[in-house]
Structure formats: C-alpha cells, structure tokens
Write a protein that holds these residues in place. Structure first.
Motif, short mmCIF file in Angstrom:
data_model
loop_
_atom_site.label_atom_id
_atom_site.label_comp_id
_atom_site.label_asym_id
_atom_site.label_seq_id
_atom_site.Cartn_x
_atom_site.Cartn_y
_atom_site.Cartn_z
N UNK A 33 -30.19 -60.32 -22.22
CA UNK A 33 -29.11 -59.56 -20.73
C UNK A 33 -27.80 -59.80 -21.09
N UNK A 34 -27.71 -61.13 -20.97
CA UNK A 34 -26.73 -62.08 -21.07
C UNK A 34 -25.91 -61.81 -22.01
N UNK A 35 -26.88 -62.00 -22.83
CA UNK A 35 -25.58 -62.20 -24.26
C UNK A 35 -25.33 -60.44 -24.49
N UNK A 36 -26.22 -59.37 -24.37
CA UNK A 36 -25.76 -58.15 -24.07
C UNK A 36 -24.85 -58.07 -23.47
N UNK A 37 -24.60 -58.27 -22.32
CA UNK A 37 -23.45 -58.18 -21.01
C UNK A 37 -22.40 -58.95 -21.94
N UNK A 38 -22.53 -60.26 -22.13
CA UNK A 38 -21.30 -61.13 -23.15
C UNK A 38 -20.83 -60.21 -24.16
N UNK A 39 -21.76 -59.66 -25.14
CA UNK A 39 -21.08 -59.26 -25.82
C UNK A 39 -19.91 -57.71 -25.72
N UNK A 40 -20.58 -57.05 -24.52
CA UNK A 40 -19.71 -56.00 -24.15
C UNK A 40 -18.34 -56.52 -23.17
N UNK A 41 -18.78 -57.29 -22.83
CA UNK A 41 -17.59 -58.03 -22.29
C UNK A 41 -16.22 -58.22 -23.63
N UNK A 42 -16.46 -58.82 -24.42
CA UNK A 42 -16.06 -59.07 -25.62
C UNK A 42 -15.17 -58.07 -26.21
N UNK A 43 -15.66 -56.88 -26.47
CA UNK A 43 -15.31 -55.86 -27.45
C UNK A 43 -14.45 -55.39 -26.12
N UNK A 93 -15.50 -49.46 -28.36
CA UNK A 93 -16.39 -48.85 -28.51
C UNK A 93 -15.68 -47.53 -28.19
N UNK A 94 -17.24 -47.09 -29.51
CA UNK A 94 -17.50 -45.52 -29.72
C UNK A 94 -17.82 -44.94 -28.33
N UNK A 95 -16.88 -43.95 -28.44
CA UNK A 95 -18.03 -43.26 -26.67
C UNK A 95 -18.92 -42.49 -27.16
#
Length: 69
Positions: free
Chosen positions: A47-57, A62-64
């Motif tokens: 979950x932390x990896x996914x959050x970090x990836x969202x914050x990095x992009x 990101x497509x809406x």
C-alpha cells in the motif's frame, strides 16, 4: 630483532588472524535475525509503494476517470 622473537610475533599474529577468520565463518553461518514477514506487513508495504507511485506521478499525467451522468 632476533629471529626467535620475529618467529614468535609471526605465530601470535597468525593465531589472531585464524581466530578472526573462525569468528567470521561462524557469524556467516548463523541465521539472519530479521523478524518474520507477516501478510499484514506485506499488505501495508505494498500500500505504501502504491501511494508513493501515485505521489511520484504528476496529477496532470494521470488519466482522469470519465464521469457518466
């Protein structure tokens, strides 16, 4: 320096090196002291990896999602 003193110093140094090598060899064969991984720990980690990836992009890249109304 006399030859017998030189030889004795060499024997002492060799004994020290052998003792250090034995200590390293026994430490290398001991099991790691890490805590066992649990499913909860792995889930939180991903979950932390996914959050970090969202914050990095950036948000503009990101497509809406399409709104259907």
């Amino acid at each position: 320096m006399h030859a017998d003193i030189h030889l004795e110093l060499h024997r002492l140094r060799a004994a020290d090196l052998r003792a250090a090598a034995d200590l390293r060899a026994t430490a290398a064969h001991s099991p790691p002291r890490l805590p066992p991984r649990t499913p909860l720990r792995a889930h939180v980690g991903w979950a932390l990896v996914a959050l970090g990836l969202r914050l990095a992009v950036p948000a503009t890249a990101r497509p809406r999602p399409a709104l259907t109304a």
